[in-house]
Design a protein around this motif. Sequence first.
Motif, PDB file in Angstrom:
ATOM      1  N   ASP A   1      11.870  11.626  -4.548  1.00  0.00           N
ATOM      2  CA  ASP A   1      12.911  10.969  -3.768  1.00  0.00           C
ATOM      3  C   ASP A   1      13.706  12.043  -3.038  1.00  0.00           C
ATOM      4  OD1 ASP A   1      12.140   8.510  -4.700  1.00  0.00           O
ATOM      5  OD2 ASP A   1      13.569   8.525  -6.370  1.00  0.00           O
ATOM      6  N   LEU A   2      14.365  11.622  -1.985  1.00  0.00           N
ATOM      7  CA  LEU A   2      15.209  12.549  -1.217  1.00  0.00           C
ATOM      8  C   LEU A   2      16.599  11.948  -1.116  1.00  0.00           C
ATOM      9  CD1 LEU A   2      15.553  14.989   0.826  1.00  0.00           C
ATOM     10  CD2 LEU A   2      14.914  13.369   2.622  1.00  0.00           C
ATOM     11  N   THR A   3      17.610  12.775  -1.333  1.00  0.00           N
ATOM     12  CA  THR A   3      18.989  12.331  -1.129  1.00  0.00           C
ATOM     13  C   THR A   3      19.642  13.223  -0.089  1.00  0.00           C
ATOM     14  OG1 THR A   3      19.219  11.446  -3.350  1.00  0.00           O
ATOM     15  CG2 THR A   3      21.232  12.068  -2.263  1.00  0.00           C
ATOM     16  N   VAL A   4      20.307  12.606   0.860  1.00  0.00           N
ATOM     17  CA  VAL A   4      21.044  13.386   1.852  1.00  0.00           C
ATOM     18  C   VAL A   4      22.537  13.318   1.527  1.00  0.00           C
ATOM     19  CG1 VAL A   4      19.446  13.435   3.801  1.00  0.00           C
ATOM     20  CG2 VAL A   4      20.801  11.395   3.403  1.00  0.00           C
ATOM     21  N   ILE A   5      23.219  14.418   1.830  1.00  0.00           N
ATOM     22  CA  ILE A   5      24.616  14.578   1.411  1.00  0.00           C
ATOM     23  C   ILE A   5      25.461  14.966   2.620  1.00  0.00           C
ATOM     24  CG2 ILE A   5      26.142  15.861  -0.173  1.00  0.00           C
ATOM     25  CD1 ILE A   5      23.676  16.672  -1.762  1.00  0.00           C
ATOM     26  N   GLU A   6      26.642  14.395   2.696  1.00  0.00           N
ATOM     27  CA  GLU A   6      27.580  14.839   3.739  1.00  0.00           C
ATOM     28  C   GLU A   6      28.254  16.126   3.301  1.00  0.00           C
ATOM     29  OE1 GLU A   6      28.928  10.558   5.686  1.00  0.00           O
ATOM     30  OE2 GLU A   6      30.101  11.390   4.048  1.00  0.00           O
ATOM     31  N   THR A   7      28.409  17.041   4.230  1.00  0.00           N
ATOM     32  CA  THR A   7      29.053  18.308   3.882  1.00  0.00           C
ATOM     33  C   THR A   7      30.540  18.063   3.588  1.00  0.00           C
ATOM     34  OG1 THR A   7      29.359  20.596   4.556  1.00  0.00           O
ATOM     35  CG2 THR A   7      29.506  18.969   6.297  1.00  0.00           C
ATOM     36  N   MET A   8      31.018  18.735   2.563  1.00  0.00           N
ATOM     37  CA  MET A   8      32.408  18.522   2.128  1.00  0.00           C
ATOM     38  C   MET A   8      33.250  19.768   2.415  1.00  0.00           C
ATOM     39  SD  MET A   8      31.819  16.707  -1.541  1.00  0.00           S
ATOM     40  CE  MET A   8      30.185  17.291  -1.945  1.00  0.00           C
ATOM     41  N   PRO A   9      34.528  19.576   2.730  1.00  0.00           N
ATOM     42  CA  PRO A   9      35.396  20.711   3.070  1.00  0.00           C
ATOM     43  C   PRO A   9      35.896  21.429   1.819  1.00  0.00           C
ATOM     44  CG  PRO A   9      36.592  18.641   3.300  1.00  0.00           C
ATOM     45  CD  PRO A   9      35.213  18.283   2.889  1.00  0.00           C
ATOM     46  N   MET A  10      35.043  22.239   1.225  1.00  0.00           N
ATOM     47  CA  MET A  10      35.392  22.940  -0.011  1.00  0.00           C
ATOM     48  C   MET A  10      35.263  24.443   0.181  1.00  0.00           C
ATOM     49  SD  MET A  10      33.603  20.528  -2.836  1.00  0.00           S
ATOM     50  CE  MET A  10      34.432  21.438  -4.131  1.00  0.00           C
ATOM     51  N   GLY A  11      36.373  25.159   0.096  1.00  0.00           N
ATOM     52  CA  GLY A  11      36.348  26.615   0.176  1.00  0.00           C
ATOM     53  C   GLY A  11      36.196  27.117   1.603  1.00  0.00           C
TER      54      GLY A  11
ATOM     55  N   VAL B   1      11.065  15.432  -9.767  1.00  0.00           N
ATOM     56  CA  VAL B   1      11.904  16.229  -8.875  1.00  0.00           C
ATOM     57  C   VAL B   1      12.537  15.316  -7.820  1.00  0.00           C
ATOM     58  CG1 VAL B   1      11.925  18.101  -7.170  1.00  0.00           C
ATOM     59  CG2 VAL B   1      10.422  18.254  -9.172  1.00  0.00           C
ATOM     60  N   LYS B   2      13.839  15.460  -7.663  1.00  0.00           N
ATOM     61  CA  LYS B   2      14.498  14.805  -6.530  1.00  0.00           C
ATOM     62  C   LYS B   2      15.021  15.906  -5.616  1.00  0.00           C
ATOM     63  CE  LYS B   2      18.650  12.771  -6.834  1.00  0.00           C
ATOM     64  NZ  LYS B   2      19.653  13.108  -5.795  1.00  0.00           N
ATOM     65  N   LEU B   3      14.824  15.732  -4.332  1.00  0.00           N
ATOM     66  CA  LEU B   3      15.339  16.730  -3.398  1.00  0.00           C
ATOM     67  C   LEU B   3      16.708  16.303  -2.886  1.00  0.00           C
ATOM     68  CD1 LEU B   3      12.260  17.596  -1.158  1.00  0.00           C
ATOM     69  CD2 LEU B   3      13.035  18.706  -3.257  1.00  0.00           C
ATOM     70  N   ASN B   4      17.599  17.271  -2.752  1.00  0.00           N
ATOM     71  CA  ASN B   4      18.912  17.041  -2.150  1.00  0.00           C
ATOM     72  C   ASN B   4      19.015  17.878  -0.886  1.00  0.00           C
ATOM     73  OD1 ASN B   4      19.914  15.376  -4.136  1.00  0.00           O
ATOM     74  ND2 ASN B   4      20.926  17.031  -5.250  1.00  0.00           N
ATOM     75  N   ALA B   5      19.340  17.243   0.214  1.00  0.00           N
ATOM     76  CA  ALA B   5      19.539  17.992   1.463  1.00  0.00           C
ATOM     77  C   ALA B   5      20.926  17.695   1.999  1.00  0.00           C
ATOM     78  CB  ALA B   5      18.486  17.583   2.489  1.00  0.00           C
ATOM     79  N   VAL B   6      21.668  18.730   2.322  1.00  0.00           N
ATOM     80  CA  VAL B   6      22.940  18.529   3.012  1.00  0.00           C
ATOM     81  C   VAL B   6      22.607  18.289   4.486  1.00  0.00           C
ATOM     82  CG1 VAL B   6      25.146  19.576   3.636  1.00  0.00           C
ATOM     83  CG2 VAL B   6      24.196  19.964   1.372  1.00  0.00           C
ATOM     84  N   ALA B   7      23.105  17.184   5.019  1.00  0.00           N
ATOM     85  CA  ALA B   7      22.813  16.849   6.416  1.00  0.00           C
ATOM     86  C   ALA B   7      23.715  17.679   7.319  1.00  0.00           C
ATOM     87  CB  ALA B   7      23.057  15.363   6.657  1.00  0.00           C
ATOM     88  N   LEU B   8      23.116  18.483   8.164  1.00  0.00           N
ATOM     89  CA  LEU B   8      23.886  19.398   9.003  1.00  0.00           C
ATOM     90  C   LEU B   8      23.543  19.159  10.474  1.00  0.00           C
ATOM     91  CD1 LEU B   8      23.256  22.505   6.746  1.00  0.00           C
ATOM     92  CD2 LEU B   8      25.454  21.345   7.009  1.00  0.00           C
ATOM     93  N   LYS B   9      24.585  18.865  11.225  1.00  0.00           N
ATOM     94  CA  LYS B   9      24.400  18.518  12.642  1.00  0.00           C
ATOM     95  C   LYS B   9      23.713  19.655  13.398  1.00  0.00           C
ATOM     96  CE  LYS B   9      28.117  18.091  15.261  1.00  0.00           C
ATOM     97  NZ  LYS B   9      29.421  17.569  15.557  1.00  0.00           N
ATOM     98  N   ASP B  10      22.744  19.308  14.175  1.00  0.00           N
ATOM     99  CA  ASP B  10      22.004  20.259  15.005  1.00  0.00           C
ATOM    100  C   ASP B  10      21.295  21.330  14.185  1.00  0.00           C
ATOM    101  OD1 ASP B  10      22.912  18.909  17.214  1.00  0.00           O
ATOM    102  OD2 ASP B  10      24.673  20.198  17.441  1.00  0.00           O
ATOM    103  N   PHE B  11      21.217  21.144  12.877  1.00  0.00           N
ATOM    104  CA  PHE B  11      20.421  22.086  12.085  1.00  0.00           C
ATOM    105  C   PHE B  11      19.196  21.380  11.502  1.00  0.00           C
ATOM    106  CE2 PHE B  11      19.178  24.019   8.076  1.00  0.00           C
ATOM    107  CZ  PHE B  11      18.796  25.264   8.551  1.00  0.00           C
ATOM    108  N   ASN B  12      19.443  20.344  10.696  1.00  0.00           N
ATOM    109  CA  ASN B  12      18.287  19.678  10.087  1.00  0.00           C
ATOM    110  C   ASN B  12      18.210  18.179  10.378  1.00  0.00           C
ATOM    111  OD1 ASN B  12      20.348  18.784   8.484  1.00  0.00           O
ATOM    112  ND2 ASN B  12      19.507  19.544   6.548  1.00  0.00           N
ATOM    113  N   ASP B  13      19.135  17.653  11.200  1.00  0.00           N
ATOM    114  CA  ASP B  13      19.129  16.198  11.407  1.00  0.00           C
ATOM    115  C   ASP B  13      17.809  15.721  12.012  1.00  0.00           C
ATOM    116  OD1 ASP B  13      20.154  17.739  13.466  1.00  0.00           O
ATOM    117  OD2 ASP B  13      21.676  16.293  14.105  1.00  0.00           O
ATOM    118  N   ALA B  14      17.285  16.485  12.973  1.00  0.00           N
ATOM    119  CA  ALA B  14      16.038  16.052  13.619  1.00  0.00           C
ATOM    120  C   ALA B  14      14.855  16.155  12.656  1.00  0.00           C
ATOM    121  CB  ALA B  14      15.783  16.902  14.853  1.00  0.00           C
TER     122      ALA B  14
END
Length: 331
Positions: free
Chosen positions: A185-195, A157-170
Amino acid sequence: MNMIDPFGRTISYLRVSVTDRCDFRCTYCMAEDMAFLPKKDLLSLEELDRLCTVFIEKGVRKLRLTGGEPLVRKNIMHLVRQLSRHLDSGALEELTLTTNGSQLSRFAAELADCGVKRINVSLDTLDADKFHQITRWGHLDKVMQGIDAAQAAGLKVKLNAVALKDFNDAELPDMMRWAHGRGMDLTVIETMPMGEIDADRTDQYLPLSLLRASLERQFTLTDIPFKTGGPARYVNVAETGGKLGFITPMTHNFCESCNRVRLTCTGTLYMCLGQEDAADLRAPLRASEGNELVSDAIDEAIGRKPKGHDFIIDRRTSRPSVSRHMSVTGG
Ligand code: SAM
């Protein structure tokens, strides 16, 4: 037979969104009140299998099922079982899945039985209240049970987390310790402007360069050449012994090495996650029993795969860079 785009990139990775529906409504992904495709517009599982098979014959070696939530598509395991014949024959190197984990306790064992070796589970927080807040409809305990079931079934299992300011960064350092402690393993992702979503993406967007700098105050991160076929760049974390991935569509464009195309559940092929251009494969698929027309349509589409995306998130740009939500093409 290989599919090679105008920039010399070989296309060997197909992501297939098997449904645009999801049992969560993550605030950065969807609006709460989403209009989904009518069922009649969907390709059948047999048609999806036929299209995937054409891609495999044309050189696809890795196939990822995604969505929406792939495990909420009715009879999805029938498709997984069908596709697993390409693993048996050696034509396909890897069959994998991106999931929110909500249905994994039901399906993990069968996925493993079909030859799936590793899966990505999207998880943005380990706090049950925050989890409910960000997913709107999700329950953390169900996802945890799903992760347990997946690991018990032998799935990596690999975890993917979208990094969100003031939500989960800390919280990300703790999430990383937790994931690495469980061999994930953990992968962090930048939020993308989709939809269009209900929130303002400028408020949510956290450049991963900032996150990395902040992590480096606590951890020793060493760049490594490790690759899983996707766009993540990995570091080893000395203190935890695990790997951390960074997916940076905003701050560090990774398009030069793009090996992917994306098929939706209506048979639309997107040659780039961040562009609107697409090719319809449903009409050529249905026009004949043979695969020649669809194969030609794929070649034509690969011939206009764009160089890359140009996502923008800032206060002056109120419209998303692409109008479709991430749930149409999946991750
Ligand atoms: N339901 C599955 C899941 O949760 O993984 C598959 C589809 S989901 C759209 C795939 C991934 O895209 C998830 O990790 C999700 O967090 C991520 N995602 C959704 N919208 C996004 C956005 N606007 N920017 C970056 N990642 C996004």
